[in-house]
Design a protein around this motif. Structure first.
Motif, short mmCIF file in Angstrom:
data_model
loop_
_atom_site.label_atom_id
_atom_site.label_comp_id
_atom_site.label_asym_id
_atom_site.label_seq_id
_atom_site.Cartn_x
_atom_site.Cartn_y
_atom_site.Cartn_z
N THR A 219 0.83 -1.19 0.00
CA THR A 219 0.00 0.00 0.00
C THR A 219 0.87 1.25 0.00
N CYS A 220 0.61 2.17 -0.93
CA CYS A 220 1.36 3.42 -1.02
C CYS A 220 0.40 4.61 -1.09
N VAL A 221 0.77 5.70 -0.44
CA VAL A 221 0.03 6.96 -0.52
C VAL A 221 0.94 8.00 -1.17
N SER A 222 0.49 8.57 -2.27
CA SER A 222 1.26 9.60 -2.97
C SER A 222 0.46 10.89 -2.96
N GLN A 223 1.10 11.98 -2.58
CA GLN A 223 0.45 13.29 -2.60
C GLN A 223 0.89 14.03 -3.86
N HIS A 224 -0.09 14.46 -4.66
CA HIS A 224 0.22 15.12 -5.92
C HIS A 224 0.35 16.63 -5.78
N PHE A 225 -0.46 17.23 -4.93
CA PHE A 225 -0.26 18.65 -4.63
C PHE A 225 -0.92 18.97 -3.31
N TYR A 226 -0.50 20.08 -2.74
CA TYR A 226 -1.00 20.58 -1.46
C TYR A 226 -1.01 22.09 -1.60
N ARG A 227 -2.19 22.70 -1.63
CA ARG A 227 -2.26 24.11 -1.98
C ARG A 227 -3.37 24.83 -1.22
N SER A 228 -3.29 26.15 -1.22
CA SER A 228 -4.37 26.98 -0.70
C SER A 228 -5.09 27.63 -1.87
N HIS A 229 -6.26 28.21 -1.57
CA HIS A 229 -7.07 28.83 -2.62
C HIS A 229 -7.36 30.28 -2.23
N MET A 230 -6.49 31.16 -2.68
CA MET A 230 -6.59 32.57 -2.32
C MET A 230 -7.82 33.24 -2.93
N GLU A 231 -8.40 32.64 -3.97
CA GLU A 231 -9.52 33.28 -4.66
C GLU A 231 -10.80 33.30 -3.82
N TYR A 232 -10.87 32.47 -2.76
CA TYR A 232 -12.07 32.44 -1.92
C TYR A 232 -11.94 33.47 -0.82
N THR A 233 -12.93 34.36 -0.74
CA THR A 233 -12.84 35.46 0.22
C THR A 233 -14.05 35.54 1.15
N VAL A 234 -14.87 34.51 1.18
CA VAL A 234 -16.09 34.56 2.00
C VAL A 234 -15.81 34.28 3.47
N SER A 235 -14.59 33.89 3.80
CA SER A 235 -14.23 33.56 5.18
C SER A 235 -12.94 34.26 5.55
N ASP A 236 -12.61 34.27 6.84
CA ASP A 236 -11.32 34.80 7.26
C ASP A 236 -10.22 33.74 7.15
N HIS A 237 -10.59 32.55 6.68
CA HIS A 237 -9.63 31.49 6.35
C HIS A 237 -9.58 31.33 4.83
N LYS A 238 -8.45 30.89 4.32
CA LYS A 238 -8.35 30.44 2.93
C LYS A 238 -8.39 28.92 2.95
N PRO A 239 -9.28 28.30 2.14
CA PRO A 239 -9.35 26.84 2.13
C PRO A 239 -8.08 26.22 1.56
N VAL A 240 -7.80 24.99 1.98
CA VAL A 240 -6.67 24.24 1.43
C VAL A 240 -7.20 22.94 0.84
N SER A 241 -6.47 22.39 -0.12
CA SER A 241 -6.88 21.14 -0.74
C SER A 241 -5.65 20.32 -1.09
N SER A 242 -5.88 19.04 -1.29
CA SER A 242 -4.80 18.14 -1.69
C SER A 242 -5.40 16.98 -2.46
N ILE A 243 -4.62 16.43 -3.38
CA ILE A 243 -5.02 15.24 -4.11
C ILE A 243 -4.00 14.14 -3.83
N PHE A 244 -4.51 12.96 -3.49
CA PHE A 244 -3.67 11.81 -3.20
C PHE A 244 -4.03 10.65 -4.13
N THR A 245 -3.08 9.78 -4.34
CA THR A 245 -3.33 8.50 -4.98
C THR A 245 -3.01 7.40 -3.98
N LEU A 246 -3.93 6.47 -3.82
CA LEU A 246 -3.69 5.28 -2.99
C LEU A 246 -3.50 4.09 -3.91
N GLN A 247 -2.42 3.39 -3.72
CA GLN A 247 -2.15 2.18 -4.50
C GLN A 247 -2.03 1.01 -3.54
#
Length: 349
Positions: A219-247
């Motif tokens: 079993t392997c976990v690979s992270q393809h990216f880890y980023r924030s989304h500055m374009e969202y301004t409805v909160s005092d936080h900026k959301p973050v996202s990540s995409i992983f592949t599980l093999q």
């Protein structure tokens, strides 16, 4: 994941925390043992504004748990954040599974507003480091990063390299860090981490900050990216996202229930669904087969359903069939049939 071609098969909400799990349609027969939990930690466990919600399942025979947490705020509460995290882990126990607690799973994804801050450095130093893109200076003082060296409960957790500026706190509607009277110091409060069971991890495989981690089982976990989304301004936080592949190698490659349906139904007498259940499938009087439009997005979007009742005289039979009512009369090109076990334990009743 491409949510447009996926099904929402499980969700859990507690106050402002929401955890949604989607799956590709063709994975559904291999998702089993789906359960959710929630733990309130706000106001001593009375209020649900802080705490954690989780969803666990077996995917092709491998146990996976998703844990979304909202931990206590403020600079001085780093120890309290760790205490609440440990409390959530202790309280969230799943029934009837080989994996009883969150950390007993093969793979754990831990994420949310974890609320860890940047120690020692004052506001001017933090903002200057952000403006000059010297994020490593801030990372060295990040409370969660530092806690990995001293907190046993964090052993085995990985986080990809943070190459985006702190995601908190902003003036709502802008990309400007807090200018209110509180003047909160910027911090990486919003995080995504993952963990594989330590005893099964490959020795000498990688550092704790690597974006690839593996088990001896393959079993392997690979992270393809880890980023924030500055374009969202409805909160005092900026959301973050990540995409992983599980093999991982399949431990389960046969569905619990296999359906056999005619390609085209031209009259009511054609509306017959035959099904074959695996020997280890625990049949229930609540089992049913639903008729869905192709492209359905939620397990409650069925057009109709019929009970998959089993007479005692048929108990030893391997193959069964049910006849639908008139609302089942249609062509299979437009509709699809799904058995309860395809979306197991999703509160159909």
């Amino acid at each position: 994941a491409d949510v447009m071609s996926s099904l929402l098969f499980r969700g859990k909400k507690m106050q402002g925390m929401l955890l949604l799990v989607f799956s590709k349609y063709f994975h559904l027969p291999f998702l089993r043992g789906i359960q959710t939990q929630s733990t309130r930690t706000g106001l001593g466990g009375i209020w649900g504004n802080k705490g954690g919600v989780s969803a666990r399942m077996n995917v092709f025979g491998h146990s996976i748990c998703f844990l979304n947490c909202h931990l206590p705020a403020h600079m001085e509460n780093s120890d309290q954040r760790m205490e609440d995290f440990e409390s959530i882990l202790q309280q969230q126990q799943f029934e009837g599974q080989a994996s009883m607690g969150v950390l007993d799973h093969d793979v754990v994804f831990w994420f949310g507003d974890l609320n860890f801050r940047i120690d020692d450095l004052d506001m001017q130093v933090v903002k200057a480091a952000i403006d000059s893109n010297k994020l490593s200076t801030l990372w060295e003082k990040d409370q969660l990063n530092m806690a990995k060296d001293s907190e046993t409960v964090l052993e085995g957790f990985h986080e990809g390299p943070i190459k985006f500026p702190p995601t908190y706190k902003f003036d709502v509607g802008t990309d400007t860090y807090d200018t209110s009277g509180k003047k909160r110091k910027p911090a990486w409060t919003d995080r995504i981490l993952w963990r594989l069971r330590p005893m099964a991890q490959v020795s000498n495989s990688m550092s704790r900050r690597s974006s690839l981690s593996c088990l001896t089982s393959g079993t392997c976990v690979s992270q393809h990216f880890y980023r924030s989304h500055m374009e969202y301004t409805v909160s005092d936080h900026k959301p973050v996202s990540s995409i992983f592949t599980l093999q991982f190698p399949y431990k389960v490659d046969m569905p619990l229930v296999t359906l056999f349906v005619e390609d085209e139904w031209r009259e009511i007498s054609d509306a017959v669904a035959k099904f074959k259940a695996a020997p280890n499938f625990p049949r229930s009087s609540w089992d049913w087969i639903g008729l869905y439009k192709v492209g359905f997005k939620h397990h409650k979007d069925y057009v109709s359903y019929v009970w998959a009742k089993q007479e005692e005289s048929d108990f030893l039979r391997q193959e069964h069939q049910v006849r639908a009512n008139h609302t089942f009369s249609c062509t299979k090109k437009t509709f699809t049939c799904v058995s309860k076990s395809h979306i197991e334990a999703c509160e159909f009743y």
